[in-house]
Design an enzyme around this catalytic site. Structure first.
Site, mmCIF file in Angstrom:
data_model
loop_
_atom_site.group_PDB
_atom_site.id
_atom_site.type_symbol
_atom_site.label_atom_id
_atom_site.label_comp_id
_atom_site.label_asym_id
_atom_site.label_seq_id
_atom_site.Cartn_x
_atom_site.Cartn_y
_atom_site.Cartn_z
ATOM 1 N N ASP A 516 57.465 86.793 60.558
ATOM 2 C CA ASP A 516 56.657 86.991 59.351
ATOM 3 C C ASP A 516 56.327 88.486 59.242
ATOM 4 O O ASP A 516 55.597 89.035 60.076
ATOM 5 C CB ASP A 516 55.372 86.156 59.496
ATOM 6 C CG ASP A 516 54.482 86.215 58.264
ATOM 7 O OD1 ASP A 516 54.587 87.189 57.495
ATOM 8 O OD2 ASP A 516 53.676 85.281 58.097
ATOM 9 N N HIS A 517 56.856 89.109 58.200
ATOM 10 C CA HIS A 517 56.733 90.570 58.077
ATOM 11 C C HIS A 517 55.298 91.024 57.822
ATOM 12 O O HIS A 517 54.958 92.195 57.989
ATOM 13 C CB HIS A 517 57.649 91.077 56.956
ATOM 14 C CG HIS A 517 58.254 92.418 57.254
ATOM 15 N ND1 HIS A 517 57.504 93.504 57.625
ATOM 16 C CD2 HIS A 517 59.539 92.840 57.246
ATOM 17 C CE1 HIS A 517 58.298 94.541 57.819
ATOM 18 N NE2 HIS A 517 59.545 94.166 57.607
#
Ligand code: CAO
Length: 544
Positions: A516-517
């Site tokens: 998850d950036h």
């Protein structure tokens, strides 16, 4: 001792006879201090009126459409003995004034010219973030058209334009923090653009107002899914109360797509609910993941509804209902795919030595009849070491906070006849590779037999999806929210690797890490991958 207390409309500035456009309470409701009672809307401002007492509502003296002014009783509340500490209505400081004096009136030069439109008097607020921006350079704008929405921790307020003309410059952007007097846009007024004289479009005396927003509205803004932030068309003006706007942001709904049924073409909560239901059933295209048709749209994507095709027209078909597991996992996967800005990173791990070690141990073990060691068990141990070195991988997002976990539970995707499930091995850091092999094997069997209990599938910090027994080279697994990363592995293969002098055959395991950036950027993800590959290449490092 209980008593009945009246909650009245607070000081709302110069406004009188303001219509009630939303009513959040009914007789018998329990209410707390600061809970929203109603939304009032003048032609310049929208304001939620919060309760000043805690207790049970005995009477509601207004209804949708009632026109109210300062001092009008909205509700009567029976307070409990404990409420003595709560401020009496008179003592309760009146909520911040909703409508405030205008932006400094701007007097464009006769014959037109470029005029600054500034943030008006917004009460005691300063450094308030811009959360919506409705204009861009080149747009035509009219007096009262919304320029931007500002949101303090107490109020959401639209700033309308005080002039008509063409936007020449936009001096703020989403996230900019602004205070009274800050120039938002520069507008070439209508006279300069060859239309009626600027005096005709005299600046509006009042801008908009910091409404005393209810606690739920303020709280819900934390959950705005970044990828789905509403993308209002420039210049469009949506009428909705701050609480409805906050709710829409929480759901990722673009309000400009919602049909309004409230007074003066205002979007009320029911409109939002109807819209979301429509999207979920596929009758409206919009920004919500559909349970039936996969992902059907996004605020910024605006996809078409799921296609309905009569396949029997083209040949013989058989209709088979989805299994319960497939239905549930399908919904989770759709949500995670749509809402997580995820990136997949690949790495090759040299597992020549660890595989030889695994085979050797299994041979020794055959005689003793112990559990068969699996690559999955080694991977679990390596991943925990990775989570310990890079704690962001062992976290979950909770609004504006990152929850860092100090325990190490690893989920693993298990392919079963009924669909995909994710059993969880708890406290992997405290177990040996043999114990992990035994426990994951037992859980995988229970999964295939449909015997997993909810507790067996909860509490994971990180997930491994191993397709190694099947094949493949690389893939892009979907993050299993609220976890922030997942490691996919495919089948190992013997590959020629250059050792500086020659190519040597090495057993290579393809790793695919999706992260998850919002929590893990590319550099961190690659460091994690490289570290896992190092651990697998020389498993002695796990003991360090
Ligand atoms: N490379 C080469 N061979 C591998 C391997 C790899 N990475 N991983 C496993 N193997 C081998 C095993 O050694 C085993 O061979 P032997 O029988 O000769 O010892 C064989 O493949 C079968 O292994 P397995 O996959 O049944 O067992 P496992 O412990 O490795 O995995 C489990 C268990 C539950 C992860 C697996 O059975 C499974 O269900 N995998 C599917 C997961 C899935 O569907 N993921 C996709 C989810 S969508 O993102």
């Amino acid at each position: 001792m209980s008593q009945i207390i009246e909650v009245k409309v607070p000081d709302i500035g110069d406004f009188a006879d303001v219509p009630v456009i939303d009513l959040f309470v009914k007789v018998g409701d329990s209410i707390k201090i600061d809970d929203a009672i109603a939304t009032l809307e003048s032609d310049k401002a929208t304001m939620d009126v919060p309760s000043t007492v805690e207790g049970v509502i005995k009477e509601v003296l207004v209804q949708l459409g009632s026109k109210v002014s300062e001092g009008v009783v909205l509700i009567k509340v029976e307070t409990g003995g404990a409420v003595a500490a709560a401020p009496a209505p008179q003592a309760a400081a009146p909520a911040p004034v909703a409508a405030v004096p205008a932006a400094a009136p701007v007097a464009p030069a006769a014959g037109g010219g470029v005029v600054d439109v500034k943030v008006p008097d917004i009460g005691d607020f300063s450094d308030v973030p811009v959360i919506d921006l409705f204009v861009k350079v080149g747009d035509s704008i009219k007096v009262d058209d919304a320029i931007a929405t500002l949101e303090s921790d107490k109020a959401t307020m639209d700033v309308p334009s005080t002039v008509s003309g063409t936007v020449k410059e936009v001096l703020v952007q989403l996230g900019s923090k602004v205070s009274e007097g800050v120039v938002l846009i520069k507008v070439e007024t209508v006279a300069a653009a060859g239309v009626p004289a600027p005096q005709a479009a005299a600046p509006a005396p009042v801008a908009t107002a910091p409404a005393p927003v209810s606690a739920p509205a303020a709280a819900s803004t934390a959950a705005v899914p970044a990828a789905l932030a509403p993308a209002l068309p420039a210049g469009s003006k949506v009428h909705a109360s701050p609480s409805v706007r906050a709710y829409a942001r929480e759901l990722g709904v673009d309000l400009s797509k919602v049909t309004a049924t409230g007074p003066k073409n205002r979007i009320v909560k029911e409109d939002l609910t109807r819209y979301v239901k429509g999207v979920m059933t596929g009758s409206i295209s919009g920004p919500v993941a559909s349970a039936t048709g996969g992902v059907v749209g996004g605020g910024v994507l605006d996809l078409l509804p799921w296609p309905k095709v009569d396949f029997s027209k083209f040949g013989e078909i058989e209709v088979k209902p989805l299994s319960r597991i497939k239905k549930i996992s399908g919904q989770n996967l759709s949500r995670n795919w749509v809402m997580i800005p995820a990136v997949t990173y690949h790495e090759d791990a040299d597992i020549t030595d660890i595989e030889a070690f695994r085979v050797l141990l299994n041979k020794e073990n055959e005689k003793g009849g112990g559990a068969k060691l699996t690559m999955l068990a080694f991977l679990m141990k390596a991943c925990v070491k990775g989570l310990q070195k890079f704690p962001e991988f062992n976290s979950s997002l909770d609004g504006d906070n990152l929850v860092l976990k100090k325990y190490f539970n690893i989920g693993f995707a298990a392919d079963t006849p009924n669909g995909l499930v994710v059993p969880v091995v708890k406290n992997v850091d405290k177990k040996s590779v043999f114990e992990l092999a035994q426990e994951s094997g037992d859980l995988a069997k229970q999964a295939r037999d449909g015997k997993l209990k909810p507790a067996d599938m909860s509490g994971a910090c990180f997930t491994i999806s191993s397709l190694g027994g099947i094949g493949g080279t690389y893939f892009a697994p979907i993050v299993n929210a609220p976890e922030v990363a997942i490691l996919g592995v495919n089948k190992s293969a013997m590959k020629p690797v250059w050792d500086g002098k020659q190519f040597v055959p090495r057993l290579t395991l393809p790793l695919s890490l999706t992260a998850d950036h919002r929590v893990i950027d590319g550099a961190l993800a690659t460091r994690f991958n490289v570290y896992i590959a190092q651990l697998l290449a020389d498993f002695r490092r796990v003991a360090l």
